[in-house]
Design an enzyme around this catalytic site. Structure first.
Site, PDB file in Angstrom:
ATOM      1  N   ARG A 127       0.822  -1.217   0.000  1.00 37.27           N
ATOM      2  CA  ARG A 127       0.000   0.000   0.000  1.00 37.27           C
ATOM      3  C   ARG A 127       0.855   1.266   0.000  1.00 37.27           C
ATOM      4  NH1 ARG A 127      -3.439   2.990   4.163  1.00 37.27           N
ATOM      5  NH2 ARG A 127      -5.339   3.627   3.060  1.00 37.27           N
ATOM      6  N   ILE A 142      -7.284   7.783  -0.597  1.00 38.07           N
ATOM      7  CA  ILE A 142      -7.247   6.327  -0.702  1.00 38.07           C
ATOM      8  C   ILE A 142      -8.059   5.794   0.466  1.00 38.07           C
ATOM      9  CG2 ILE A 142      -5.050   6.249   0.577  1.00 38.07           C
ATOM     10  CD1 ILE A 142      -4.316   3.734  -0.943  1.00 38.07           C
ATOM     11  N   SER A 143      -8.997   4.883   0.206  1.00 36.59           N
ATOM     12  CA  SER A 143      -9.881   4.370   1.256  1.00 36.59           C
ATOM     13  C   SER A 143      -9.093   3.640   2.330  1.00 36.59           C
ATOM     14  CB  SER A 143     -10.924   3.417   0.662  1.00 36.59           C
ATOM     15  OG  SER A 143     -11.787   4.093  -0.211  1.00 36.59           O
ATOM     16  N   GLN A 144      -9.648   3.628   3.547  1.00 36.56           N
ATOM     17  CA  GLN A 144      -8.989   2.897   4.623  1.00 36.56           C
ATOM     18  C   GLN A 144      -8.969   1.410   4.280  1.00 36.56           C
ATOM     19  OE1 GLN A 144     -12.502   3.859   7.443  1.00 36.56           O
ATOM     20  NE2 GLN A 144     -11.465   2.139   8.414  1.00 36.56           N
TER      21      GLN A 144
END
Length: 219
Positions: A37, A63-65
């Site tokens: 990530r 960016i999504s969790q």
């Protein structure tokens, strides 16, 4: 705090956190252990890459969790174990990389030109075989339809009919559906000309923009 280039220990810690939060599918957990990530964020955000939090990626987007992505991936794997997947909202490219790690054939659409360019460069640099394009994601990718699954990474105000029409028979559409403030993660399954709906937990996503999304000026 010092990190190795691969940040393996941090990634393992994130996966353990996902497990504690209730993610159980081994394929999903393995994919999160595989995909780095920190390569999908820049600058100071990298030190927080394996925290369970959304992070800025520029152009007013995030960016999504990890938990949110893992939740959607678990729903996907449980409803469509393999095949051709269309992602609406490429963002940083992280979720598309997870989809690739899960073994899907991935197509992804981004409406923000700057994000599209950055994500495309990442895919090329990392050797991730994702097909990407710039455009209105709510209209899908008719030239490549039908899809076994479609994943929408932004809040939809209603069922996107164009996307539903691009599902293969037996295919699934996974999306957050609801108001601007809160949405219910929803799985829509195509059975011939019928569509079955099943609701799950609630989340808060950025609004889906495009012809079948929210208007630019909110409501």
């Amino acid at each position: 705090m010092q990190h190795t280039d691969d940040m393996v220990q941090e990634r393992r810690g994130m996966v353990e956190l996902l497990r504690r939060y209730g993610i159980r599918n081994s394929r999903v957990l393995d994919a999160f252990l595989t995909v780095k990530r920190h390569l999908f964020v820049d600058g100071e955000s990298r030190m927080f890459a394996y925290h369970d939090s959304a992070l800025p990626i520029g152009f007013g987007q995030t960016i999504s969790q990890p938990y949110t992505v893992a939740y959607m991936m678990e729903l996907l794997v449980e409803n469509c174990s393999s095949g051709k997947v269309l992602e609406i909202g490429t963002g940083s490219g992280f979720q598309a990389a997870i989809l690739d790690a899960l073994g899907y054939r991935v197509f992804t659409i981004e409406c923000v030109a700057g994000l599209y360019e950055l994500a495309s460069a990442r895919f090329e640099k990392l050797g991730i075989p994702v097909q990407s394009r710039l455009g209105d994601g709510t209209l899908g990718w008719p030239e490549e339809a039908p899809f076994d699954a479609i994943i929408v990474t932004a809040a939809a105000p209603h069922e996107p009919r164009e996307l539903m029409s691009q599902l293969a028979d037996g295919g699934v559409l996974i999306l957050p559906l609801g108001s601007l403030a809160s949405q219910q993660m929803t799985v829509i399954r195509r059975k011939g000309n019928r569509f079955e709906h099943e609701g799950f937990d609630h989340f808060a996503f950025v609004p889906l923009l495009g012809r079948e999304g929210w208007p630019d000026s909110d409501e």
